[in-house]
Write a protein that holds these residues in place. Structure first.
Motif, PDB file in Angstrom:
ATOM      1  N   GLN A 122     -35.479 -15.819  35.189  1.00  0.00           N
ATOM      2  CA  GLN A 122     -36.634 -15.350  34.304  1.00  0.00           C
ATOM      3  C   GLN A 122     -38.006 -14.320  34.623  1.00  0.00           C
ATOM      4  O   GLN A 122     -37.252 -13.368  33.690  1.00  0.00           O
ATOM      5  CB  GLN A 122     -37.870 -16.782  34.479  1.00  0.00           C
ATOM      6  N   LYS A 123     -37.048 -13.634  35.980  1.00  0.00           N
ATOM      7  CA  LYS A 123     -37.673 -11.873  36.023  1.00  0.00           C
ATOM      8  C   LYS A 123     -36.249 -11.286  35.472  1.00  0.00           C
ATOM      9  O   LYS A 123     -37.076 -10.670  34.519  1.00  0.00           O
ATOM     10  CB  LYS A 123     -37.457 -12.105  37.799  1.00  0.00           C
ATOM     11  N   GLN A 124     -35.676 -10.908  35.479  1.00  0.00           N
ATOM     12  CA  GLN A 124     -34.577 -10.822  34.598  1.00  0.00           C
ATOM     13  C   GLN A 124     -35.029 -10.497  33.179  1.00  0.00           C
ATOM     14  O   GLN A 124     -34.762  -9.920  32.434  1.00  0.00           O
ATOM     15  CB  GLN A 124     -33.109 -11.185  35.112  1.00  0.00           C
ATOM     16  N   ALA A 125     -34.759 -12.256  32.736  1.00  0.00           N
ATOM     17  CA  ALA A 125     -35.131 -12.137  31.079  1.00  0.00           C
ATOM     18  C   ALA A 125     -36.418 -11.586  30.620  1.00  0.00           C
ATOM     19  O   ALA A 125     -36.000 -11.005  29.555  1.00  0.00           O
ATOM     20  CB  ALA A 125     -35.071 -14.454  31.035  1.00  0.00           C
ATOM     21  N   THR A 154     -37.558  -8.325  32.051  1.00  0.00           N
ATOM     22  CA  THR A 154     -37.794  -7.312  32.320  1.00  0.00           C
ATOM     23  C   THR A 154     -37.265  -7.056  31.316  1.00  0.00           C
ATOM     24  O   THR A 154     -35.409  -7.254  31.041  1.00  0.00           O
ATOM     25  CB  THR A 154     -37.805  -7.455  33.417  1.00  0.00           C
ATOM     26  N   SER A 155     -38.418  -5.765  30.816  1.00  0.00           N
ATOM     27  CA  SER A 155     -36.994  -5.506  29.836  1.00  0.00           C
ATOM     28  C   SER A 155     -35.866  -4.230  30.227  1.00  0.00           C
ATOM     29  O   SER A 155     -36.692  -3.759  31.891  1.00  0.00           O
ATOM     30  CB  SER A 155     -37.650  -3.888  29.304  1.00  0.00           C
ATOM     31  N   ALA A 167     -32.074  -9.768  30.201  1.00  0.00           N
ATOM     32  CA  ALA A 167     -33.516  -9.532  28.529  1.00  0.00           C
ATOM     33  C   ALA A 167     -33.755  -9.869  27.724  1.00  0.00           C
ATOM     34  O   ALA A 167     -32.098  -9.999  27.287  1.00  0.00           O
ATOM     35  CB  ALA A 167     -33.716  -8.632  29.155  1.00  0.00           C
ATOM     36  N   GLY A 168     -34.165 -11.361  27.267  1.00  0.00           N
ATOM     37  CA  GLY A 168     -34.852 -11.746  26.015  1.00  0.00           C
ATOM     38  C   GLY A 168     -33.536 -13.006  25.972  1.00  0.00           C
ATOM     39  O   GLY A 168     -33.852 -13.516  25.171  1.00  0.00           O
ATOM     40  N   THR A 169     -32.618 -12.967  27.356  1.00  0.00           N
ATOM     41  CA  THR A 169     -33.048 -15.162  26.838  1.00  0.00           C
ATOM     42  C   THR A 169     -33.715 -15.673  27.070  1.00  0.00           C
ATOM     43  O   THR A 169     -35.203 -15.541  28.096  1.00  0.00           O
ATOM     44  CB  THR A 169     -31.561 -15.191  27.884  1.00  0.00           C
ATOM     45  N   THR A 170     -33.327 -17.112  26.308  1.00  0.00           N
ATOM     46  CA  THR A 170     -33.751 -18.263  26.539  1.00  0.00           C
ATOM     47  C   THR A 170     -33.619 -19.448  27.863  1.00  0.00           C
ATOM     48  O   THR A 170     -32.261 -19.273  27.673  1.00  0.00           O
ATOM     49  CB  THR A 170     -34.355 -18.702  25.509  1.00  0.00           C
ATOM     50  N   ASN A 171     -34.327 -19.360  28.408  1.00  0.00           N
ATOM     51  CA  ASN A 171     -33.821 -20.390  29.820  1.00  0.00           C
ATOM     52  C   ASN A 171     -34.890 -21.534  30.502  1.00  0.00           C
ATOM     53  O   ASN A 171     -36.216 -21.708  29.766  1.00  0.00           O
ATOM     54  CB  ASN A 171     -33.355 -20.317  31.668  1.00  0.00           C
TER      55      ASN A 171
END
Length: 383
Positions: free
Chosen positions: A57-60, A62-63, A68-72
């Motif tokens: 979620q940190k990667q998702a 973080t620009s 980035a931008g993934t839904t988990n």
């Protein structure tokens, strides 16, 4: 389960990197790839899953991050465990309460996610359950349709209902045709004594061994429920998070105003009540005066557990083994008949042993036992 910032062991850190690499490699696959993390109760599966999910979620969020931008989403089919995850989310920068759901509403909404994490995957329904608004064949099949990557945390020794009865063959059949990577967690992290954990493993398979006497763990057998309760109250005063638990061998009804009681020798305490708050049952101070069950304690770490083994758990002197009588197990919803006929005496006996295994492995620092049946109680005391 441990908070996001808890230190992972070397084994957990290695597996964390394996999961993250697997997600990065398959997060755009057209068919769900599956990472299966297995391990016994207390091996740190949920703590590891929480750390991996937080990293994802940190990667998702973080620009420029790899994801980035993934839904988990992280799913768990257990109310009390869901509350634990909500508490973790409230303390973590990258997590939101909405990231955590139960499987049925997620499936019924039909929204797809890039990565779906499933804690306690053995609790997924393996048959239709109209009462809980699930009408398909099994929940794992449906979840595979809704994600690019599925991370399963699995322990088939913690199946507690026929409607969520999974076997290795069923898992293999459901995952056939998918890319699958399996990893096993082995280190016992909850129980401070590996020798007591091994003793519980034997107990939960029907074998009674001489109990170990480690310096860093209390394993006690009581002649009555009253001294067991007194011990738990004293451990709770000294260390916190000590609770009385019991197998579901005592009458109870859900959603009733009047309490239902557990009788353990001279001890009479009320069962846990339906917990409508967002706080896990064992973290509420008044529950020191109640008896917990797998519905309120599964997935939660206690410091001390006082476990009442009810009428379904007995002892046969001729074979020197623990015996199980499913007819005396009061949680008959656990035995609701399956359309595939998977409800033999062996299946029901296995579920009760799973319940015993879960309860006996709750305590980090100590375990107290009281057996309602005299034959088992006397054998434990003799050992």
């Amino acid at each position: 389960m441990l908070p996001e910032k808890a230190q992972l062991t070397c084994e957990q850190q290695t597996i964390q990197q394996q999961v993250l690499a697997f997600i990065a490699a398959h997060c755009r696959d057209s068919q769900a790839a599956v990472f299966v993390l297995e391990g016994d109760a207390g091996t740190g599966k949920s703590a590891l899953l929480s750390a991996v999910f937080s990293a994802v979620q940190k990667q998702a969020r973080t620009s420029g991050g790899k994801l980035a931008g993934t839904t988990n989403r992280l799913l768990v089919n257990h109310n009390e465990m869901l509350k634990i995850y909500w508490e973790v989310a409230s303390q973590a920068q990258w997590l939101h309460k909405a990231d955590f759901q139960k499987p049925t509403p997620f499936i019924n909404a039909g929204h797809k996610a890039d990565v779906v994490f499933i804690d306690e995957a053995q609790l997924l329904l393996s048959q239709p359950d109209p009462f809980n608004r699930f009408r398909q064949t099994n929940q794992l099949t449906e979840l595979l349709k809704l994600a690019h990557v599925v991370v399963l945390v699995l322990d088939l020794h913690q199946v507690t209902k026929l409607k969520s009865l999974w076997t290795p063959a069923m898992i293999k059949q459901t995952l056939a045709g998918h890319v699958v990577q399996r990893v096993q967690l082995t280190g016992q992290l909850r129980m401070q004594s590996p020798t007591v954990a091994a003793w519980v493993d034997a107990f939960a398979s029907g074998r009674l061994l001489p109990p170990p006497h480690p310096a860093n763990y209390q394993l006690r057998v009581f002649e009555d429920g009253v001294p067991l309760y007194d011990w738990i109250k004293e451990m709770n005063r000294q260390h916190g998070l000590a609770r009385v638990l019991a197998t579901a061998d005592f009458p109870f009804r859900v959603y009733t105003k009047d309490p239902w009681y557990v009788q353990a020798g001279k001890l009479r305490l009320p069962w846990d009540r339906v917990n409508f708050t967002d706080r896990p049952w064992a973290s509420q101070p008044q529950t020191i005066n109640e008896v917990g069950s797998i519905y309120t304690i599964q997935g939660f770490d206690l410091n001390y557990a006082g476990v009442i083994l009810g009428p379904s758990v007995d002892y046969e002197a001729k074979t020197d083994r623990i015996t199980i009588d499913p007819a005396r197990f009061e949680d008959q919803t656990a035995f609701r008949r399956r359309p595939d006929g998977t409800d033999s005496t062996a299946d029901r006996t296995a579920i009760i042993f799973h319940v015993i295994n879960i309860l006996l492995k709750r305590g980090r620092m100590g375990l107290g036992l009281y057996a309602v049946n005299a034959a088992l109680r006397q054998r434990l005391l003799a050992l």
